[in-house]
Write a protein that holds these residues in place. Structure first.
Motif, PDB file in Angstrom:
ATOM      1  N   SER A 676     -15.771  10.757  49.354  1.00 28.82           N
ATOM      2  CA  SER A 676     -16.083  11.133  50.732  1.00 28.82           C
ATOM      3  C   SER A 676     -17.422  11.844  50.793  1.00 28.82           C
ATOM      4  N   THR A 737      -9.436  10.103  48.997  1.00 26.97           N
ATOM      5  CA  THR A 737      -9.116   8.703  49.231  1.00 26.97           C
ATOM      6  C   THR A 737     -10.187   7.994  50.037  1.00 26.97           C
ATOM      7  N   HIS A 738     -11.058   8.745  50.658  1.00 20.91           N
ATOM      8  CA  HIS A 738     -12.055   8.094  51.510  1.00 20.91           C
ATOM      9  C   HIS A 738     -13.201   7.528  50.694  1.00 20.91           C
ATOM     10  N   SER A 739     -13.850   6.611  51.326  1.00 19.26           N
ATOM     11  CA  SER A 739     -14.981   5.988  50.656  1.00 19.26           C
ATOM     12  C   SER A 739     -16.145   5.924  51.623  1.00 19.26           C
ATOM     13  N   GLN A 765     -12.602  -0.275  47.718  1.00 21.91           N
ATOM     14  CA  GLN A 765     -11.777  -0.281  48.918  1.00 21.91           C
ATOM     15  C   GLN A 765     -12.642  -0.438  50.164  1.00 21.91           C
ATOM     16  N   LEU A 766     -11.970  -0.485  51.272  1.00 18.30           N
ATOM     17  CA  LEU A 766     -12.663  -0.618  52.538  1.00 18.30           C
ATOM     18  C   LEU A 766     -13.424   0.682  52.827  1.00 18.30           C
ATOM     19  N   SER A 768     -14.546   3.784  54.575  1.00 18.64           N
ATOM     20  CA  SER A 768     -13.776   4.441  55.629  1.00 18.64           C
ATOM     21  C   SER A 768     -14.462   5.662  56.199  1.00 18.64           C
ATOM     22  N   LEU A 769     -15.685   5.888  55.835  1.00 20.30           N
ATOM     23  CA  LEU A 769     -16.310   7.123  56.273  1.00 20.30           C
ATOM     24  C   LEU A 769     -17.800   6.883  56.507  1.00 20.30           C
ATOM     25  N   LEU A 773     -18.597   2.201  58.361  1.00 18.15           N
ATOM     26  CA  LEU A 773     -17.148   2.164  58.110  1.00 18.15           C
ATOM     27  C   LEU A 773     -16.563   0.917  58.771  1.00 18.15           C
ATOM     28  N   PRO A 775     -13.032  -1.382  59.964  1.00 17.67           N
ATOM     29  CA  PRO A 775     -11.601  -1.447  60.216  1.00 17.67           C
ATOM     30  C   PRO A 775     -10.993  -2.591  59.415  1.00 17.67           C
ATOM     31  N   SER A 776      -9.735  -2.500  59.177  1.00 15.18           N
ATOM     32  CA  SER A 776      -9.081  -3.591  58.477  1.00 15.18           C
ATOM     33  C   SER A 776      -8.838  -4.721  59.474  1.00 15.18           C
TER      34      SER A 776
END
Lengths: 1219, 164
Positions: A676, A737-739, A765-766, A768-769, A773, A775-776
């Motif tokens: 993060s 957990t954020h990326s 991973q996707l 997310s930050l 960022l 969305p799935s």
């Protein structure tokens, strides 16, 4: 699929604009030059073109012939493997790095530096030009992109804060809270606050709340380590190494000495390389770029430029009379062709390619090719003294040339062996550059213009080889013919050219056209309903490559085409461009043939004898000094990444390959991790351990330290190793957990912007930050829907914009996606797609649970890290007037109509283009295509690799069909289908593919075929067309019906766009062989191994049998399927197991057994492996194993949930055709 | 009133003519390799919205002043511009998700333009599939149309002034 299907060929009948009107489109080569610095003088002394010493240095004594010559050649040019070989040898030739002591600051930098440097120019300066090391030896940002001539005052301003900061800085306690293993963590903060507030301790991974100050909008450019050693002066040096080529023999034109074995003190190592150095560089200057204040060089940024300039001494051979040869035959029509204006309008914007500059430069620089007469212009000539005046007699052979057929391949490698076997000839006075050619055959006196006769023959005689054509067009009834595959993998069709042209034509592996006979008009092309396009693999690893160093690279003055084997020489002083038909002059320098060391044989120059050549480019082709190799690794260290466990493997692999990373002594590396927050690593030389700098302000990312994050690998090797050793354990307990991929990429971009280079991103991973960022978007329930697949295109333009920014700064982003869940590759891939990077995807990567992906990751990394790389590259594809490029496929940014901007170029990526025919090609009988790739090698050399392909132009539909190349067509159609599925829908793309076959075969049946047969007939050369299309429709990228994860589908699409043809065909239609009956019959003899060549089998389960073992070669994976009732001998002799039941379920290797059968199988497997870049995985699949699903998925001719069986598909086609 | 409408339309039309010429010049610069794709596209994308506004303005004015013939003439062009330019909310369901609004609102989205593209003119696509040609053709047609309109407005304006 044809025009309505895929192509929006707007053959615009209206408008007054003409796509073809690009008068100045010129060079493939932006003359990389920086503003007022007129010329970066030749960076490379003519005698030291090779970074590496070849393996065999001396020529005393006859070398062991073939083996030696081969290795010698392959040594030359950056074959990765050879480089690897060489690396260990290097140190002994390297002069120790000449790092100027920081205390020495001479008053006159250039002069003093020259002094400094001269001692470092002993003989082995030849091997490894130390300038490179010296040029960039400061770890500082060496060239600010904005300007090279930053005002001095500004420089000082820059420096002041730095110094203040340095004073303020306190080194953090090294043995802080954290384990000593870990780098020191600091949170760069506002100026007031303490810079190294907390240390990240392994016990408390959570950041202390007070430790992360709010950094909003207050990026602090701190320079924790701009300590004393940054002021180490880059030694500016300028050697004026005047090459006096005075030693050429004057008497031996008729029998030049084979001086491959001559004794030359300095240049022996290079002398048996194919290096056509006919340089008469008078001056090879090392321009010290560090003399120019770049960016924010801290200590010595304020130095004035050293002011050394090139005194370009150009050559002009002695004026010779009587050099007009009587080859006016095919001048007839040609002279009428317009000499189009040489230069484009002068208002070309500066950020574009500097062609015009180049033109001007050539003119200013004494390009002597401007005179239109056949005689040399009276240019002040040093050629005499340089070349020893050795050629007066050599121009004689005008009239009485023997007329036997031209030795096209005479000058090739085999021809060199005799030279080696000669005893040491006394050739005391020949110049270094001559020595480079000394080994060449002298007897090539032959005929002055071999190309002339052959060309004119080719021009006339396109009727060519009728029997070949007939064979290709022979109708095959697909419904009856059961066995369509050839015994061996399909070869590219030979274009219908005269044998001489065919011999020199570009290798089909490099350059391939879907139609090996180009239709004359667009109307004819439309009628044929076959796509016209080129498949290129321009930077592939080559076994042999002629490299040419020459003062003037001869190019057409109008279209800037490089001279190539398909130009015609009108007489000795003029040549006609084969792309635009302009008549150009042969520059004087070109008259001298370094191969035969004779004068007056321009047609025997290597450029005119090889369709693939490489030039060492001069400073005209540089916009800035060649960049060093710079690698930045951006690693995801979030919880997800730690779970996947890739970090350990990455670090291990990088540690293993650190010494194999391509680059010279200036090579720089950097690391950046992110979860993060974004973490930087200070690896400045002198630190006791790496320092970690954490930037948590991801909305406004900034670089905490400008000069210590990208460090010279050589200087900081220990720190880099420490870091790589510590990284995996550092984040072991990470719970983040954020990326924040977007901010990390932005930071990476900022970090690399001054130099350019390669960013390798590892993402799990996707994002997310922060910016970018995502969305799935995937709905797992829709994976197998046949309604069409959504979200194949990117979700945001963030990554595309970033990629374009990167591309502009010569940065390529390579993406490694190792995710177990949806990570929106469709969007993320943009960052690599448009910055000319490569994409790797390892679905469900896990270091324990998924050993297959882990092994693949390791193998790919090994190749990735050590493969050749070219930086700041551009590629221009030129084609004969009348043809134009219509659509591009591959990873790059198309900068203008025919110019591809490739921040990095790697040997594993290929490109495809679609062509259209704008003007009728009625006047020409040959169509030529030239791809010129200008790049900076990892050793800091500017090089141009030129490939030229020549194809006949035909006017008959039957000829067009006869020249169709089914593999190339399939690949191009796949590329088009992928575009279509993104821009329209998957269903459309599949329909279009189907229509392509229906149209193609329909046209053949209705117009070309003479037999009015019923049933589905195809010409012999397109008999595999329906089969390949069916296989395409069952590929992951295009299939419907089965559950396919979106990311895997998108990755398969990316693969299609970038894989070279062979690799792609193996993916589409894997090769299957029966292994238990393998025999030496018809085997291939390579060196001392015998490689069996089993027959290809159709991919259908009916071809498998229980009592056999079958090898399936899918490109990146090899499966050995073992039937239940297979011969016990095979199991014992090859697999080393007593019986079928004892074969382990996940066997990934074949034991090395001493049996005949095992040797054959292994020889075959090794041979398959040798033919591809990435090493592939190998599985032994038992008939009853669960892995057999993967195997049977490749049986594309069988009916499955993915689609019809081959027979049904044919019926379907027939139905469509009769509609 | 009549005259005022046509005077405004005339001015608007002039602006649109200039814009079309600007489009053509910039595109042909790109064709001839004088500017690079990125510069060209960022230049042109800036003017896509103004063009739409200009076109809509005339159309609305004609509708209000009940000049049906000219309205019918203008309507298709305005519709095309709108189609090419305006946001495509229905297709962008995910954009409704909270947290993305900010990012979403920053960039204008287009109906005809794929989500990942950088606008009507996308530098990575413009050289593909003859897009450059079709953009050029479009600009040419618009130029012709605006010229035609120019003379119609001029005639109508004079007529209106005389009638007044």
């Amino acid at each position: 699929m044809s025009a309505p299907g895929f192509t929006n060929r707007n053959t615009s009948t209206s408008a007054g604009y003409n796509q073809n009107s690009t008068p100045s489109s010129a060079a493939a080569a932006p003359a990389y030059r920086n503003g007022t610095e007129q010329s970066y003088p030749a960076m490379y002394p003519p005698t030291s073109p090779y970074p590496h010493p070849p393996l065999h240095q001396t020529h005393s004594g006859p070398p062991p012939s073939k083996a030696l010559t081969n290795t010698g050649h392959t040594t030359n040019y950056f074959h990765q493997q050879n480089n690897q070989h060489l690396q260990p040898h290097l140190p002994q030739h390297h002069p120790p790095p000449t790092v100027a002591p920081p205390a020495v600051r001479p008053p006159h930098p250039s002069a003093a530096a020259a002094q400094q440097y001269t001692p470092a120019l002993p003989t082995n300066a030849l091997y490894d030009p130390p300038p490179q090391q010296a040029l960039y030896c400061t770890p500082d940002a060496y060239y600010g992109q904005q300007t090279y001539h930053a005002p001095q005052a500004q420089q000082l301003q820059h420096q002041l804060p730095h110094q203040q900061q340095q004073q303020q800085q306190h080194q953090p306690p090294v043995n802080g809270v954290g384990a000593p293993l870990y780098p020191i963590v600091s949170y760069p903060s506002a100026p007031g606050s303490s810079q190294y507030g907390t240390l990240r301790s392994s016990q408390s991974p959570c950041q202390a709340p007070g430790a992360v100050p709010t950094l909003v909008g207050a990026p602090l450019h701190q320079h924790p380590q701009t300590s004393a050693d940054t002021s180490s002066l880059p030694p500016a040096f300028s050697t004026t190494a005047v090459q006096q080529f005075c030693g050429a023999p004057t008497t031996n034109q008729t029998s030049p000495a084979y001086n491959g074995t001559a004794h030359h003190p300095a240049d022996q190592p290079t002398s048996h390389q194919r290096h056509y150095d006919q340089n008469n560089h008078a001056a090879a200057l090392y321009d010290p770029y560090q003399g120019v204040p770049y960016g924010n060089m801290t200590a010595d940024g304020d130095r004035p430029p050293s002011g050394s300039t090139t005194t370009s001494v150009h050559s002009s051979p002695r004026h010779q009379q009587g050099m007009h040869y009587g080859y006016d035959a095919n001048r007839s029509g040609s002279l009428a062709c317009e000499p189009s204006p040489a230069t484009g309008p002068s208002d070309s914007s500066s950020e574009e390619e500097e062609d015009d500059d180049e033109d001007e430069d050539e003119e200013a620089g004494g390009d002597t090719s401007s005179s239109t007469t056949g005689s040399a212009s009276p240019v002040p000539n040093n050629f005499d003294c340089l070349e020893g005046g050795s050629y007066p007699d050599s121009i004689a052979p005008s009239g009485d040339m023997p007329n036997h057929s031209p030795p096209y391949n005479n000058y090739g490698y085999p021809g060199m062996q005799p030279a080696y076997q000669q005893g040491p000839a006394s050739h005391g006075d020949s110049s270094p550059s001559h020595a480079l050619y000394g080994q060449q055959q002298p007897q090539q006196y032959a005929q002055p213009f071999p190309n002339m006769s052959t060309l004119s023959a080719a021009l006339g005689g396109l009727s060519g080889v009728p029997e070949l054509e007939l064979e290709a067009l022979m109708p095959v009834n697909l419904l009856h013919e059961r066995s369509l595959l050839p015994d061996r993998p399909l070869e590219a069709p030979e274009p219908n050219l005269s044998p001489d042209l065919r011999k020199v034509n570009c290798s089909p592996q490099t350059f391939r056209c879907t139609l090996s006979s180009i239709p004359q008009t667009q109307a004819l092309l439309n009628k044929a309903r076959l796509p016209l396009g080129l498949l290129l693999h321009p930077f592939r690893d080559l076994q042999q490559l002629p490299v040419i160093t020459s003062n003037t690279i001869v190019r057409c003055r109008s279209c800037r085409t490089y001279i190539n084997p398909f130009v015609s020489f009108l007489d000795q002083r003029r040549w006609k461009c084969n792309l635009c038909y302009r008549v150009n002059d042969v520059p004087d320098e070109f008259m001298y043939n370094p191969v035969t060391r004779s004068y007056g044989e321009p047609h025997k120059r290597p450029e005119v004898q090889n369709a693939t050549v490489e030039f060492i480019a001069s400073s005209d082709y540089m916009l800035r000094p060649p960049q060093p190799a710079v690698y930045l690794f951006v690693l995801d260290v979030s919880h997800n990444a730690v779970e996947a466990g890739y970090l350990q493997h990455f670090c291990d692999s990088l540690l293993d390959n650190l010494d194999k990373l391509p680059g010279d002594t200036r090579m720089r590396v950097g690391f950046l991790t992110f979860d993060s927050t974004v973490h930087f690593y200070n690896l400045q030389q002198g630190l006791s351990q790496p320092q970690m700098l954490v930037v948590s302000d991801i909305d406004d990312i900034f670089i905490p330290s400008h000069d210590s994050l990208m460090v010279n690998l050589k200087d900081s090797l220990e720190l880099v190793k420490d870091l790589l050793g510590a990284l995996p354990s550092m984040f072991r307990d990470s719970r983040v957990t954020h990326s924040a991929l977007g901010p990390a990429l932005q930071a990476a971009h900022q970090l690399m912007a001054p130099t350019g280079g390669r960013i390798s991103v590892f993402q799990t991973q996707l994002p997310s930050l922060g910016a970018g960022l995502l969305p799935s978007r995937e709905d797992p329930n829709q994976r197998s829907s046949s309604k069409g697949v959504q979200h194949l295109g990117p979700a945001t333009d963030f990554y595309k914009k970033l990629a374009l920014d990167c591309s502009g700064q010569q940065i390529a982003v390579d993406l490694f996606l190792l995710s177990s869940q949806y990570a929106d590759l469709a969007t993320l891939a943009c960052v690599s797609k448009y910055s000319a990077g490569s994409i790797f995807y390892y679905p469900s990567y896990h270091h324990v649970h998924n050993p297959a992906q882990r092994d693949k990751f390791r193998k790919d990394l090994d190749r990735y890290l050590s493969r050749k790389i070219g930086f700041e590259a551009v590629m221009r594809i030129r084609c004969t007037k009348g043809l134009s490029i219509h659509t591009f496929h591959g990873n790059f940014f198309v900068r203008s109509t025919d110019l591809l901007s490739l921040a990095n170029v790697n040997p594993d990526s290929a490109f495809a283009v679609q062509m259209s025919i704008d003007d009728s090609l009625v006047d020409s009988s040959l169509a030529c295509f030239q791809a010129a790739l200008l790049y900076t090698s990892s050793k800091g050399k500017r090089r141009i690799r030129v490939h030229t392909l020549c194809l006949p132009v035909v006017s008959q539909l039957s000829d067009v069909f006869a020249g169709a190349d089914v593999q190339a067509i399939t690949c191009l159609l796949a590329n088009m289908a992928i575009d279509r599925s993104v821009s329209s829908s998957l269903g459309d793309a599949r329909d279009a593919l189907l229509n392509a076959v229906v149209d193609g075969l329909g046209v053949y049946r209705n117009t070309v075929s003479t037999l009015q047969q019923h049933g589905l007939i195809a010409p012999d050369n397109l008999r595999l067309f329906p089969l390949y299309i069916l296989a395409l429709l069952k590929q992951k990228a295009l299939r419907t019906g089965t559950s396919t994860r979106l990311d895997e589908r998108v990755f398969a699409m990316c693969e299609f766009k970038t894989q070279p043809l062979q690799q792609m065909m193996r993916m589409v239609y894997p090769d299957m062989y029966r292994m238990d009956t393998i025999s030496d019959q018809g085997s291939l003899h390579l060196n001392d191994t015998v490689v069996p060549q089993p027959r290809l089998l159709h991919l259908s389960a009916e071809r498998l049998s229980r009592d056999g073992a079958f090898l399936l070669d899918c490109g990146s994976v090899l499966y050995l399927w073992v039937g239940k009732c297979v011969n016990e001998i095979f199991i014992r002799d090859v697999l080393g197991c007593p019986n079928y039941a004892s074969i382990p379920p996940n066997m990934t290797d074949i034991p090395e057994l001493e049996t005949k059968l095992s040797e054959r199988v292994r020889a075959f497997l090794d041979w398959l492996q040798d033919n591809r870049a990435f090493s592939c995985l190998f599985y032994v699949v038992r008939e009853d194993a669960s892995a057999k699903l993967d195997f049977f998925q490749n049986m594309v001719e069988d009916r499955s949930e993915m689609g019809l069986s081959y027979h049904e598909f044919l019926q379907n086609l027939l139905q469509q055709m009769s509609k | 009133m009549e005259a005022a409408v046509f005077i405004v339309s005339l001015v608007d039309c002039c602006a649109l003519i200039f814009l079309s010429v600007y489009f053509i010049i910039t595109l042909s610069d790109l064709e001839c390799d004088y500017i690079n794709a990125r510069a060209c596209c960022s230049k042109l994308n800036k003017w896509v919205i103004p063009e739409l506004i200009g076109q809509t303005l005339t159309t609305v004015m004609m509708m209000v002043s009940m000049h049906w013939f000219i309205l019918i003439l203008n309507l298709p062009v305005a519709a095309w511009d709108l189609y090419r330019t305006c946001r495509g909310w229905p297709h962008r369901a995910w954009a409704e998700k909270p947290g993305l609004q900010g990012a979403e609102l920053r960039h204008l989205r287009y109906v005809k333009v794929p989500l990942g593209n950088m606008g009507v003119f996308d530098p990575t696509e413009i050289h593909n599939r003859g897009q450059l040609k079709s953009h050029m053709k479009e600009a040419m047609i618009k130029l012709g149309f605006h010229l035609l309109c120019f003379f119609i407005y001029l005639y109508s304006m004079i007529l209106a002034l005389i009638n007044d």
